[in-house]
Scaffold this motif. Sequence first.
Motif, PDB file in Angstrom:
ATOM      1  N   ALA A 108     -12.445   8.909   4.059  1.00  0.00           N
ATOM      2  CA  ALA A 108     -12.020   8.079   5.185  1.00  0.00           C
ATOM      3  C   ALA A 108     -12.057   8.867   6.488  1.00  0.00           C
ATOM      4  N   LEU A 163       0.807  -1.225   0.000  1.00  0.00           N
ATOM      5  CA  LEU A 163       0.000   0.000   0.000  1.00  0.00           C
ATOM      6  C   LEU A 163       0.840   1.274   0.000  1.00  0.00           C
ATOM      7  N   GLU A 185      -9.289   1.203   7.197  1.00  0.00           N
ATOM      8  CA  GLU A 185      -8.571   0.998   5.941  1.00  0.00           C
ATOM      9  C   GLU A 185      -9.140  -0.196   5.167  1.00  0.00           C
ATOM     10  N   ALA A 213      -9.649   3.239  -4.244  1.00  0.00           N
ATOM     11  CA  ALA A 213      -8.506   3.735  -3.453  1.00  0.00           C
ATOM     12  C   ALA A 213      -7.373   4.291  -4.322  1.00  0.00           C
ATOM     13  N   ARG A 238       0.726   0.844   4.627  1.00  0.00           N
ATOM     14  CA  ARG A 238      -0.541   1.491   4.977  1.00  0.00           C
ATOM     15  C   ARG A 238      -0.863   2.593   3.952  1.00  0.00           C
ATOM     16  N   LEU A 239      -2.168   2.787   3.754  1.00  0.00           N
ATOM     17  CA  LEU A 239      -2.653   3.909   2.941  1.00  0.00           C
ATOM     18  C   LEU A 239      -3.023   5.096   3.821  1.00  0.00           C
ATOM     19  N   LEU A 240      -3.568   4.811   5.005  1.00  0.00           N
ATOM     20  CA  LEU A 240      -4.070   5.865   5.878  1.00  0.00           C
ATOM     21  C   LEU A 240      -3.123   6.077   7.053  1.00  0.00           C
ATOM     22  N   LEU A 280      -2.554   7.872  -1.838  1.00  0.00           N
ATOM     23  CA  LEU A 280      -4.011   7.854  -1.754  1.00  0.00           C
ATOM     24  C   LEU A 280      -4.550   9.231  -2.139  1.00  0.00           C
ATOM     25  N   ARG A 283      -8.980  10.275   1.081  1.00  0.00           N
ATOM     26  CA  ARG A 283      -8.547  10.708   2.415  1.00  0.00           C
ATOM     27  C   ARG A 283      -9.679  11.449   3.115  1.00  0.00           C
ATOM     28  N   LEU A 306     -12.254   0.837   3.347  1.00  0.00           N
ATOM     29  CA  LEU A 306     -11.901   1.656   2.185  1.00  0.00           C
ATOM     30  C   LEU A 306     -11.478   0.770   1.015  1.00  0.00           C
ATOM     31  N   LEU A 307     -10.654  -0.233   1.301  1.00  0.00           N
ATOM     32  CA  LEU A 307     -10.081  -1.075   0.256  1.00  0.00           C
ATOM     33  C   LEU A 307     -11.085  -2.041  -0.361  1.00  0.00           C
TER      34      LEU A 307
END
Length: 348
Positions: free
Chosen positions: A286, A273, A293, A302, A346-348, A278, A283, A296-297
């Motif tokens: 979220a 990720l 997360e 995303a 991680r994305l977030l 993102l 963002r 979201l996915l």
Amino acid sequence: MSESRTGITYAEAGVDIDAGNALVERIKPAAAATKRPGVMSGLGGFGGLFDLRAAGFSDPVLVAATDGVGTKLRIAIDTGIVGGVGVDLVAMCVNDLICQGAEPLFFLDYFATGKLEVEQAARIVEGIARGCAASGCALIGGETAEMPGMYPAGDFDLAGFAVGAMERGTDLPRDVAEGDVLLGLASDGVHSNGYSLVRRIVEISGLGWDDHCPWGEGTLGAALLTPTRLYVRPVLAALKAGGIRGLAHITGGGLTENVPRVLPEGLGVEIDLSTWHLPGVFRWLAATGSLAEAELLKTFNAGIGMVVVVDPARADVIAAALAEAGEGVARIGRVVSGAGVRYEGRLL
């Protein structure tokens, strides 16, 4: 002698045939601009004709896909910004076709409303034509249904289907193997999935469609109506160059549900990720909706609208070709033994 009484007309019942005819005349130039080799007839007949041999196929297999735009239409109706949802309709179909290895050939749409507003309908169908032209796909027919009592004033619904073809034996996915590379192609925003959650989050935020977009320029409504990206031309060119083993259009279910659809039994994927940024819309969604997360996915794309599974030996060449064609490309992971999707970073 009793007075003669004039009978009720279809127009008085709520259906205006003249308006329908006016719409057909209005959209004929837009449809004509999508003409491609193989098209045998224009709008107005009882069916659309297409010659596969004239389109260049010798032993073709037909592939069909159908879809709608979902509750994104609610935002388009409420804002009056309807010019892009036709592109969404085409994209949701033709992006699926190329995942099978097929070239989109022609498209038909279905537009339904309570009372036909010619200007509104024309803008929608002209958007469909733009999406078709950008995908090399001919708009060869459709249906406009005026159904009083079925839809509230100003409301409408859209559906469509695309037909494509490929030479026999070239279907995808094929030969996907452990170690294959995953290339992610950037999305243009939310595309056309997850809008029931989007609308709920906007409601929580207290913002209106005409308020300033929290993550970018313009209004919130206009930003959320950014059309779905069309991946057809760059991906078809990459397919012809060789090395692509699978394609996954990231729609409802997100990366979590769609990538496994192109994998044989016993194989899964690892996705890092941290390999892409993102986009701001996700963002904001979220943060405003307190989304986990994982949620979201499996709900949104995303930021990755298409995943390309490629031969490791061809990964750099294919990535460069897609980037040169205008796609945002990230090397996001690989095929591994096992099942499902395993995320790293991680994305977030």
